[in-house]
Design a protein around this motif. Structure first.
Motif, PDB file in Angstrom:
ATOM      1  N   ALA A 560      48.570 121.165  28.847  1.00  0.00           N
ATOM      2  CA  ALA A 560      47.685 122.331  28.930  1.00  0.00           C
ATOM      3  C   ALA A 560      46.599 122.166  29.981  1.00  0.00           C
ATOM      4  O   ALA A 560      45.899 123.118  30.305  1.00  0.00           O
ATOM      5  CB  ALA A 560      47.043 122.594  27.576  1.00  0.00           C
ATOM      6  N   GLN A 715      42.854 127.938  21.640  1.00  0.00           N
ATOM      7  CA  GLN A 715      43.693 126.781  21.402  1.00  0.00           C
ATOM      8  C   GLN A 715      44.027 126.675  19.915  1.00  0.00           C
ATOM      9  O   GLN A 715      43.170 126.872  19.060  1.00  0.00           O
ATOM     10  CB  GLN A 715      42.970 125.509  21.862  1.00  0.00           C
ATOM     11  N   TYR A 741      49.537 127.218  23.485  1.00  0.00           N
ATOM     12  CA  TYR A 741      48.164 127.038  23.958  1.00  0.00           C
ATOM     13  C   TYR A 741      47.824 128.206  24.879  1.00  0.00           C
ATOM     14  O   TYR A 741      48.683 129.036  25.199  1.00  0.00           O
ATOM     15  CB  TYR A 741      47.997 125.698  24.686  1.00  0.00           C
ATOM     16  N   SER A 881      53.743 127.690  28.126  1.00  0.00           N
ATOM     17  CA  SER A 881      52.955 127.924  26.908  1.00  0.00           C
ATOM     18  C   SER A 881      53.743 128.658  25.820  1.00  0.00           C
ATOM     19  O   SER A 881      53.550 128.418  24.627  1.00  0.00           O
ATOM     20  CB  SER A 881      51.689 128.711  27.238  1.00  0.00           C
TER      21      SER A 881
END
Length: 893
Positions: A560, A715, A741, A881
């Motif tokens: 991330a 998050q 994320y 993601s």
């Protein structure tokens, strides 16, 4: 017996003399005396002649003794209404309150579910609190306090002692408890209520043993046994002999049946090591106790001793003899109407018989009927705990004896018991969550061990079915209070590899992972069946389970924020993917079924033949392999786009409008729609719903849709992510697309728009996301700026929140220009964004951006070449993601 020998007649009585003679004060002090069945018959005759509070209360007390808690509480309500004075009402209310507590919180081993004094908020507890202030009669208040002391305070002392692991804290607690009990014993001895003092001595001995002072507890009981034996008080002598045996076997509390040696708290640790148990000494004590109970005419006490002798025979592997003993104890309890102990004996008989005979459907039906009766009677904690007992028994057989068949029989009984309660939706009650959690932990561990056993015997196909069951139990064991009961408590289907392969299309490879205490196991399945399997016992020389959890945590943090170390990536790829090299090369789509420890690991970013895996294969996930059942090929068009409250500067509203335009619908903002209307809209039958959420909590629990896309704006932990996904599976959503994320908002928006455009054009879900990821990798600086212009066209200026969103957009454009090398325009964009942030009151955002602005000003002094064609989002942190969970083949008609 008790009433004449021990002189407790000074306390208030039940009010029905004939019943009192038969019960012999057992409702206060249970030394194994009394005949509940006979008392019930007498009380029913009394009710026919005198329908008044005393006869009603007496009948309620008998219902409670027999474990018929629901009926007891109903009768207590009638008795309370008929009572004429506060004293009588106080005793009724106290007994009723403790009946509730026993029903909900006292397990067969005598311990309480809760860790502290009971806090059941009910009408009865309120009545007790009021009446205690109104009653001045010392004897009545004394009896009320005694009922509370025995019924709830002392069981909670047990729990407190066990839960303390610090020796100093435990010693201090024990000292306080000893002082309290000593004071109580002196009080009742002074009042010549000797039977109560004798009972409290039993508690004192037990508490000493629980705190590790077994010899001190033993000595108290041994001294008392000698005293009462010499004075020919046979009942109390029998009782103390019984308790001495209990201190050897399981530190089992006063008069409660030994629950096969298991303590039903603290993850169900066994109290003592059975291999060091002095069975011969315990057997002698129980035989003597049985003789003294017989001399005293206490048939219930005899049954208690026989129950324990049967247990000792079971420990010696004499299963037939033990089964016969449990049957004999059962007959004693049935004859005296002791239904709860009769259940313990019946369970013991089933437990031992499963070691030497098959479990048939008739037996399972009998178990279901017995548990259903307990549930109807309100003996909830008592009934649920037997599910724990058999689960622990199954796990122990698996570990110590490695008898696969017996272990499965015991596990089947455990699951049968818990299913009865699940069908009544009782397991979602907070009171029983700890039991449900413990049961699922046990069963997950049990099925993992069975899986290990089969794999070690190279029975990979059979092990696959057990691995799926272990996975489901592991998910259920997670503490997720928002999960609805339907998914958590449905029967787990037994799926074979053949059934799975029939549901797979050519070109699809399923890789199913399971992490156990010893191994990382994996199965590779295609439409042709099981084509490969893999076992890993060490990870870089360390134990598997802890190492994988640590690696996943580090990996998700790296993915991330920054580029991934290629060497580290190669190691992960070698362990997780390399065993299936040939199958992966031949596959077009990969379905990953991760073990709980691997959720939600980004398999997309693993290196495969120099490239990232997702650059070559589309990838989706399944929470459990059972999600393959009932998949749908196509759905009707239609979409609903809903954004969360705009409480922070964000591009969400602009992105949502662009997505809504793809489907030619208007998007909805939760800021502009009341909760009732939102609930109606979300529970309509839209085939696709896209929710933008500021936290991982669904706005409604009954979503009626085939596909749901969720954008989490902060998050999120793996556990929170799993919770949301399980909630969605609850509502029968077939496909879930969700982000692990939160990446750059512009990159996120472009990925989502690409995904929806691909899906709208007829691609499958997996193709839509895979193509979107490839498209995002090819986005240039100029294309990103053009997308920002599209968003800008969607954001109005009227409200202050809209202006802060504009500031965020201008800031994002500055970020893009910085990557493109146009530092001067980036500085100008930051200036504008800072001014708007300050004007709207977002001082923190302005200050953070100001630091970037200062740095960029210095860079702007150096001549650079603007690179509008530079690729901007080709790093995994931007495109990895999102993941797909569920049916990856859905498409629009």
């Amino acid at each position: 017996m008790l009433g004449s020998d021990e002189n407790i007649v000074d306390l208030p009585t039940l009010g029905v003399t004939e019943v009192e003679q038969v019960l012999d004060w057992v409702w206060l002090i249970d030394f194994g005396q009394g005949n509940f069945e006979q008392a019930k018959n007498i009380s029913e005759l009394s009710l026919l002649s005198q329908w008044q509070s005393s006869t009603l209360f007496t009948r309620g007390v008998i219902h409670r003794l027999q474990g018929e808690f629901t009926r007891a509480l109903s009768v207590f309500e009638e008795a309370f209404s008929s009572a004429q004075n506060y004293e009588e009402k106080l005793i009724i209310a106290t007994t009723a309150y403790l009946t509730e507590w026993q029903s909900q919180a006292i397990l067969p081993d005598g311990l309480a579910i809760a860790n502290s004094v009971p806090t059941i908020n009910s009408t009865w507890s309120s009545r007790v609190a009021v009446l205690q202030k109104q009653v001045n009669n010392l004897a009545v208040r004394l009896e009320s306090n005694l009922i509370t002391l025995i019924g709830s305070t002392l069981p909670n002392f047990r729990q407190l002692i066990i839960n303390l692991t610090n020796n100093a804290d435990r010693a201090e607690l024990l000292q306080n408890i000893q002082q309290e009990l000593t004071t109580q014993i002196e009080l009742y001895q002074g009042l010549e209520l000797l039977a109560i003092a004798q009972l409290l001595y039993t508690f004192l001995a037990e508490f000493l043993a629980l705190a590790g002072q077994n010899k001190s507890g033993w000595q108290i009981l041994a001294n008392l046994t000698d005293v009462y034996r010499q004075s020919n008080q046979h009942l109390v002598t029998a009782w103390y002999l019984l308790c001495q045996g209990d201190l050897i076997c399981s530190i089992s509390p006063w008069g409660k049946p030994i629950v096969f040696g298991y303590r039903l708290v603290n993850q169900l640790n066994q109290t003592l090591d059975r291999s060091t148990l002095d069975r011969a000494n315990a057997q002698q004590l129980y035989l003597k106790a049985r003789q003294y109970f017989a001399t005293a005419g206490a048939q219930r006490g005899e049954g208690m001793a026989i129950l324990r002798l049967a247990y000792l025979n079971a420990l010696g592997g004499q299963w037939n003899l033990a089964s016969y003993g449990y049957q004999e104890a059962y007959e004693c309890f049935v004859a005296t109407g002791d239904r709860l102990n009769a259940v313990a004996a019946q369970m013991g008989k089933w437990w031992t018989s499963l070691y030497y005979q098959e479990l048939n459907q008739t037996c399972l039906q009998e178990i279901e009927e017995l548990i259903a009766t307990l549930q109807q009677d309100g003996a909830i904690a008592w009934g649920l705990s037997w599910g724990l007992v058999f689960a622990h028994g199954a796990k122990e057989v698996c570990i110590n004896e490695q008898d696969f068949e017996v272990a499965l029989r015991l596990a089947t009984v455990a699951e049968t018991i818990m299913t009865v309660f699940a069908q009544q939706e009782l397991l979602t009650c907070q009171s029983y969550q700890s039991i449900w959690q413990d049961f699922n932990h046990l069963m997950a561990g049990f099925y993992q061990q069975l899986t290990e056993m089969l794999v070690e015997e190279e029975k990979w196909a059979e092990a696959f079915s057990l691995a799926e069951i272990a996975r489901v139990y592991s998910l259920r064991a997670a503490k997720t209070p928002r999960i609805e009961q339907s998914f958590s408590q449905q029967p787990i289907p037994w799926l074979t590899i053949e059934e799975i392969s029939l549901r797979l299309s050519p070109g699809t490879l399923v890789i199913d992972y399971l992490v156990t205490e010893k191994y990382l196991l994996a199965w590779g399945i295609t439409n042709e069946g099981l084509i490969q399997h893999h076992l890993l016992s060490q990870w870089r020389g360390k134990s598997i389970k802890a190492e994988i959890q640590e690696i996943k945590t580090k990996w998700l943090k790296k993915i991330a924020t920054k580029p991934i170390n290629s060497q580290f990536n190669s190691v992960l790829s070698r362990y997780l993917l390399q065993p299936f090299e040939q199958a992966i090369n031949q596959a077009q789509h990969l379905v990953i079924v991760p073990s709980v420890e691997l959720q939600w690991f980004t398999f997309e970013t693993l290196l495969w033949q120099i490239q990232f895996l997702v650059e070559q294969k589309s990838i989706s996930y399944l929470l459990t392999i059972t999600q393959l059942i009932n998949q749908t090929a196509e759905i009707l068009p239609g979409a609903l786009i809903v954004t969360d409250l705009n409480d922070i500067p964000s591009l969400t509203s602009g992105i949502a409008k662009i997505i809504a335009d793809v489907y030619q619908v208007a998007f909805l903002s939760r800021k502009e729609i009341v909760a009732e209307e939102l609930n109606t809209v979300l529970t309509s039958s839209s085939k696709l719903i896209h929710l933008f959420l500021s936290e991982p909590i669904l706005p409604v629990t009954n979503l009626q849709t085939e596909v749901i896309v969720i954008t989490l704006r902060q998050q999120t932990s793996s556990q929170a992510l799993t919770t949301v996904i399980r909630q969605l599976i609850e509502t029968r959503v077939k496909t879930i697309v969700i982000n692990r994320y939160l990446p750059n908002e512009v990159a996120l928006g472009m990925l989502l728009v690409f995904f929806h455009l691909n899906w709208r054009s007829g691609a499958t879900i997996s193709q839509s996301l895979w193509q979107a990821q490839q498209q995002l990798c090819q986005v240039t600086v100029q294309e990103a700026l053009d997308f920002c212009q599209m968003i800008q066209n969607q954001i109005p200026w009227q409200q202050e929140s809209d202006r802060s969103n504009r500031a965020m957009l201008v800031k994002s454009m500055g970020d893009i220009l910085t990557i493109g090398g146009d530092y001067q325009r980036a500085v100008e964009a930051y200036q504008v964004a800072i001014a708007i942030f300050n004007d709207c009151g977002y001082i923190q955002e302005a200050n953070l951006l100001h630091n970037q602005y200062i740095l960029l000003q210095s860079l702007a002094q150096t001549p650079t070449i603007y690179q509008p064609e530079r690729l901007i989002y080709n790093s995994p942190q931007y495109w990895s993601s999102y993941l797909i969970v569920g049916d990856w083949q859905l498409s629009i008609q």
